[in-house]
Motif scaffolding. Structure first.
Motif, mmCIF file in Angstrom:
data_model
loop_
_atom_site.group_PDB
_atom_site.id
_atom_site.type_symbol
_atom_site.label_atom_id
_atom_site.label_comp_id
_atom_site.label_asym_id
_atom_site.label_seq_id
_atom_site.Cartn_x
_atom_site.Cartn_y
_atom_site.Cartn_z
ATOM 1 N N UNK A 109 3.017 -11.239 3.323
ATOM 2 C CA UNK A 109 3.919 -10.179 3.768
ATOM 3 C C UNK A 109 3.287 -8.832 3.416
ATOM 4 N N UNK A 110 3.643 -7.815 4.197
ATOM 5 C CA UNK A 110 3.066 -6.482 4.023
ATOM 6 C C UNK A 110 4.167 -5.478 3.701
ATOM 7 N N UNK A 111 3.884 -4.603 2.732
ATOM 8 C CA UNK A 111 4.802 -3.514 2.382
ATOM 9 C C UNK A 111 4.041 -2.203 2.475
ATOM 10 N N UNK A 112 4.557 -1.270 3.269
ATOM 11 C CA UNK A 112 3.978 0.065 3.389
ATOM 12 C C UNK A 112 4.958 1.063 2.774
ATOM 13 N N UNK A 113 4.522 1.753 1.737
ATOM 14 C CA UNK A 113 5.392 2.677 0.995
ATOM 15 C C UNK A 113 4.905 4.107 1.199
ATOM 16 N N UNK A 114 5.714 4.918 1.903
ATOM 17 C CA UNK A 114 5.351 6.314 2.170
ATOM 18 C C UNK A 114 3.887 6.389 2.606
ATOM 19 N N UNK B 289 0.827 -1.201 0.000
ATOM 20 C CA UNK B 289 0.000 0.000 0.000
ATOM 21 C C UNK B 289 0.857 1.245 0.000
ATOM 22 N N UNK B 290 0.536 2.176 -0.910
ATOM 23 C CA UNK B 290 1.260 3.445 -0.995
ATOM 24 C C UNK B 290 0.367 4.591 -0.532
ATOM 25 N N UNK C 15 8.937 1.168 3.319
ATOM 26 C CA UNK C 15 9.785 1.824 2.320
ATOM 27 C C UNK C 15 9.440 3.306 2.307
ATOM 28 N N UNK C 16 10.473 4.158 2.329
ATOM 29 C CA UNK C 16 10.200 5.594 2.402
ATOM 30 C C UNK C 16 11.192 6.389 1.559
ATOM 31 N N UNK C 17 10.682 7.400 0.891
ATOM 32 C CA UNK C 17 11.549 8.345 0.198
ATOM 33 C C UNK C 17 12.209 9.271 1.200
ATOM 34 N N UNK C 18 13.532 9.375 1.141
ATOM 35 C CA UNK C 18 14.261 10.166 2.125
ATOM 36 C C UNK C 18 13.904 11.636 2.110
#
Length: 261
Positions: free
Chosen positions: A120-125, A99-100, A209-212
């Motif tokens: 598995x779970x991915x959280x993007x920003x 999910x973004x 996951x995150x944009x710096x």
């Protein structure tokens, strides 16, 4: 890659599907659509995964909800959507969920309620939590309250919507200004839903996951997610903003593949 449609509770829903293998379900952000994830979807689809990206109701080619929705309604929609895909033989459980931004909000709520469905779970920003409001937020809040009071008189009410649009434009909240019909109240409901309490309920193996250089949802939120979701890991992409899937899709795809593989 195929683009398909189905009906869920009378709503026409559009989605894209590609590849064969374990299912990866991607939930896009506010203002986005399945088109936003074409590059990442193509890479994952070439690497022995079946990748599904729906257009949320009110976005892309999917019909808007008949009434304003909040997080719970969108979560229930995803539950029905995966049920429809299973009946078509287009989704296997448990699946990988990504999910973004706004899609991250739905992913958090869904993961807390239906952990057995997610591998598995991915959280993007990701959106989803509120911090204690700072001075700027409080000034905005009181400006809005004063604005509502000023336009209460009957002879000024016809100007209220125009004034609200100018206010949100001044705050650079383009999502609200662009929203039409039920989506205007929907965005207000979504933003007001605080999912902080759901983070501790997530037991699924999670990658954040995150944009710096994300200015929309600053990096400090990523560290809160990592702290509250037990056993989660954090991958920061230096120099990247709020939309890694558009800025560096190949790099994002490799990070995803490394985690789910």
């Amino acid at each position: 890659m195929s683009e398909k449609q189905l009906l869920i509770n009378g709503l026409k829903v559009n989605y894209k599907i590609v590849g064969q293998g374990p299912t990866v379900l991607i939930l896009h952000g506010w203002g986005g659509s399945s088109d936003s994830w074409l590059a990442v979807q193509a890479v994952l689809g070439q690497r022995s995964y079946q990748v599904v990206v729906p257009d949320f109701p009110g976005f892309g080619k999917s019909a808007p909800p008949p009434v304003p929705w909040g997080i719970d309604e969108y979560t229930d929609f995803i539950l029905k959507f995966i049920g429809a895909l299973k009946s078509r033989g287009e989704l296997t459980e448990p699946f990988f969920l990504l999910g973004h931004s706004f899609g991250g909000r739905i992913s958090i709520n869904f993961s807390a309620q239906y952990p057995e469905k997610i591998k598995k779970l991915i959280l993007c920003d990701s959106g989803g939590i509120k911090l204690k409001p700072g001075l700027k937020t409080m000034l905005i809040y009181w400006a809005a309250r004063i604005g509502n009071a000023l336009f209460t008189p009957k002879h000024l009410q016809r100007l209220k919507d125009s004034a609200r649009n100018l206010f949100y434009a001044f705050l650079r909240n383009k999502d609200y200004v662009k929203a039409k019909g039920t989506m205007r109240e929907t965005i207000k409901k979504v933003i007001n839903d605080d999912l902080f309490g759901d983070l501790a309920k997530i037991k699924t193996n999670t990658l954040i996951i995150w944009g710096g250089k994300d200015k929309m949802i600053p990096l400090k939120y990523a560290y809160i997610f990592k702290e509250k979701i037990l056993g989660s890991s954090l991958e920061i992409i230096p120099g990247i903003g709020h939309s890694p899937h558009l800025e560096v899709p190949e790099k994002l795809a490799e990070i995803i593949l490394k985690f789910i593989g």
